[in-house]
Design an enzyme around this catalytic site. Structure first.
Site, PDB file in Angstrom:
ATOM      1  N   ASP A 169       3.862  -2.040  -2.073  1.00 21.09           N
ATOM      2  CA  ASP A 169       3.634  -2.920  -0.914  1.00 21.09           C
ATOM      3  C   ASP A 169       2.983  -2.247   0.300  1.00 21.09           C
ATOM      4  O   ASP A 169       3.373  -2.517   1.453  1.00 21.09           O
ATOM      5  CB  ASP A 169       4.966  -3.566  -0.491  1.00 21.09           C
ATOM      6  CG  ASP A 169       5.619  -4.361  -1.596  1.00 21.09           C
ATOM      7  OD1 ASP A 169       5.015  -4.491  -2.684  1.00 21.09           O
ATOM      8  OD2 ASP A 169       6.748  -4.860  -1.398  1.00 21.09           O
ATOM      9  N   LYS A 222       4.212  -9.608  -6.641  1.00 19.70           N
ATOM     10  CA  LYS A 222       5.646  -9.862  -6.880  1.00 19.70           C
ATOM     11  C   LYS A 222       6.200 -10.742  -5.766  1.00 19.70           C
ATOM     12  O   LYS A 222       5.877 -10.555  -4.601  1.00 19.70           O
ATOM     13  CB  LYS A 222       6.399  -8.530  -6.958  1.00 19.70           C
ATOM     14  CG  LYS A 222       6.351  -7.682  -5.698  1.00 19.70           C
ATOM     15  CD  LYS A 222       7.054  -6.358  -5.931  1.00 19.70           C
ATOM     16  CE  LYS A 222       7.135  -5.492  -4.698  1.00 19.70           C
ATOM     17  NZ  LYS A 222       7.931  -5.999  -3.590  1.00 19.70           N
ATOM     18  N   CYS A 276      12.105  -2.575  -0.646  1.00 20.97           N
ATOM     19  CA  CYS A 276      11.378  -2.748  -1.908  1.00 20.97           C
ATOM     20  C   CYS A 276      11.322  -1.481  -2.759  1.00 20.97           C
ATOM     21  O   CYS A 276      11.330  -1.555  -3.987  1.00 20.97           O
ATOM     22  CB  CYS A 276       9.982  -3.294  -1.633  1.00 20.97           C
ATOM     23  SG  CYS A 276      10.064  -5.014  -1.064  1.00 20.97           S
TER      24      CYS A 276
END
Ligand code: TIU
Length: 220
Positions: free
Chosen positions: A27, A129, A162
């Site tokens: 990310d 995701k 994450c």
């Protein structure tokens, strides 16, 4: 022929075979690294997360040079937000709202994409995701199986959300995980440091952690 190295790490040396190890970059999106995105909308200072870009770039360059599998993940949602749980929406961050970089955390928007410095190149995997963990509602496990990957090097943001979710998911699926400490960041330094301790405690309960220089020196 396999290429094996031992990387100095906590709680002990991490055995690495370049052919069965993937670099997964979590990310590193504008929405988490630049002002005006999801991270800032949640009330955070994004200077901490953006500060790791050069460290991640060095590791990415080395992984490319060595021909390793590279996977870039992006957290985000469909433009119609049908994959956005109400529970996540109501916790803030303005998901789906217009911001200076487009609709926040929505696929296809400028802010949702990876920062310029770390843009994927041909042959690298981009994994969208909807959740925090990279295995949830994605084909990551299939990709890793097909590519005969056994170990993961983890970089990205945020360490305690994450990155940690993904390490926990990977650990349960039997992957050996080495988290690169200076290639991960949380908005709050303490969250970052606590996460490192949680991963490598109890004999490496979720995996190993190390500074990227230990990796780069070993596999150079
Ligand atoms: N809020 C926070 O720290 N992180 C996230 O919501 N997503 C990721 O960590 N990518």
């Amino acid at each position: 022929m396999t290429k094996e190295f031992t990387i100095q790490a906590k709680p002990y040396g991490f055995e690495l075979d370049l052919e069965t190890t993937a670099l997964i970059i979590i990310d590193m999106q504008r929405d988490f690294l630049y002002p005006g995105g999801f991270g800032e909308q949640l009330g955070n200072d994004v200077s901490t997360t953006s500060s790791i870009i050069p460290n991640v770039k060095r590791v990415l360059d080395k992984a490319r040079e060595k021909g390793m599998l590279v996977i870039h993940t992006r957290e985000g949602h469909r433009p119609d937000l049908t994959d956005l749980p109400a529970s996540k929406a109501k916790r803030g961050g303005g998901i789906g709202e217009e911001g200076p970089m487009g609709r926040i955390l929505v696929r296809g928007e400028y802010g949702h994409d990876i920062v310029d410095e770390l843009q994927p190149i041909e042959g690298e995997v981009i994994l969208d995701k909807p959740g925090k963990g990279a295995f949830y509602q994605t084909d990551l496990e299939t990709i890793l199986k097909n590519k005969n990957i056994k170990s993961l090097l983890l970089a990205g943001v945020t360490t305690h959300v994450c990155v940690q979710s993904t390490i926990r998911e990977a650990n349960d699926r039997g992957y050996e995980c080495l988290m690169l400490e200076d290639c991960c960041a949380a908005f709050d330094k303490k969250d970052h440091e606590d996460s490192i301790r949680m991963i490598n405690q109890q004999g490496g309960i979720f995996g190993w952690t190390t500074e990227s220089k230990n990796l780069l020196e070993a596999i150079n």
